[in-house]
Write a protein that holds these residues in place. Structure first.
Motif, PDB file in Angstrom:
ATOM      1  N   ARG A   5       1.294   2.641  -3.621  1.00 36.24           N
ATOM      2  CA  ARG A   5       0.032   2.830  -4.349  1.00 36.24           C
ATOM      3  C   ARG A   5       0.109   3.823  -5.496  1.00 36.24           C
ATOM      4  O   ARG A   5      -0.707   3.798  -6.391  1.00 36.24           O
TER       5      ARG A   5
ATOM      6  N   ALA B 108       0.956  -0.109 -10.358  1.00 36.06           N
ATOM      7  CA  ALA B 108      -0.184  -0.302  -9.462  1.00 36.06           C
ATOM      8  C   ALA B 108      -1.397   0.516  -9.898  1.00 36.06           C
ATOM      9  O   ALA B 108      -2.537   0.076  -9.740  1.00 36.06           O
TER      10      ALA B 108
ATOM     11  N   ARG C  69      -6.921  -6.985   0.363  1.00 40.36           N
ATOM     12  CA  ARG C  69      -5.773  -6.502   1.144  1.00 40.36           C
ATOM     13  C   ARG C  69      -5.361  -7.559   2.156  1.00 40.36           C
ATOM     14  O   ARG C  69      -6.219  -8.206   2.757  1.00 40.36           O
TER      15      ARG C  69
ATOM     16  N   ASP D 268       0.820  -1.220   0.000  1.00 37.50           N
ATOM     17  CA  ASP D 268       0.000   0.000   0.000  1.00 37.50           C
ATOM     18  C   ASP D 268       0.851   1.265   0.000  1.00 37.50           C
ATOM     19  O   ASP D 268       0.418   2.290  -0.488  1.00 37.50           O
TER      20      ASP D 268
ATOM     21  N   GLU E 214      -8.202  -2.454  -7.030  1.00 33.36           N
ATOM     22  CA  GLU E 214      -7.998  -3.207  -5.797  1.00 33.36           C
ATOM     23  C   GLU E 214      -9.081  -4.272  -5.629  1.00 33.36           C
ATOM     24  O   GLU E 214     -10.258  -4.017  -5.804  1.00 33.36           O
TER      25      GLU E 214
END
Length: 100
Positions: free
Chosen positions: A83, A88, A96, A80, A93
């Motif tokens: 990001r 990315a 997680r 993260d 998404e």
């Protein structure tokens, strides 16, 4: 790296990596060098770096995302804290994984 690969095959996204030995934060360059030399998958790379960062008191989540092209679906994993990385940004998404 080998342990991450083995544990991923056995445990899937629930795999964990053994914490690294006590080293200074600047040793991350060495960790990244080894990762480049061993050509891990993006998820293996993330598991190793996530564990390294947690040992340095920098907890972060692994993000798993997907992207769709004209005739295929691609998956990718990143931390993260990455990001804003150009790769990315091309993924949506999906899941997680919390820090160890």
């Amino acid at each position: 790296m080998r342990r991450a690969e083995r544990d991923l095959k056995r445990d899937g996204v629930h795999a964990t990596v053994t914490p690294p030995p006590s080293l200074p934060a600047g040793a991350r360059r060495g960790v990244e060098f080894v990762l480049r030399r061993t050509s891990p998958t993006c998820l293996e790379r993330c598991l190793v770096l996530q564990t390294w960062l947690a040992a340095q008191h920098v907890p972060c989540e692994i993000v798993v995302g997907v992207a769709r092209d004209a005739d295929r679906v691609r998956a990718h994993a990143w931390l993260d804290v990455e990001r804003h990385d150009a790769v990315a940004l091309g993924y949506s998404e999906l899941h997680r994984l919390p820090p160890p």
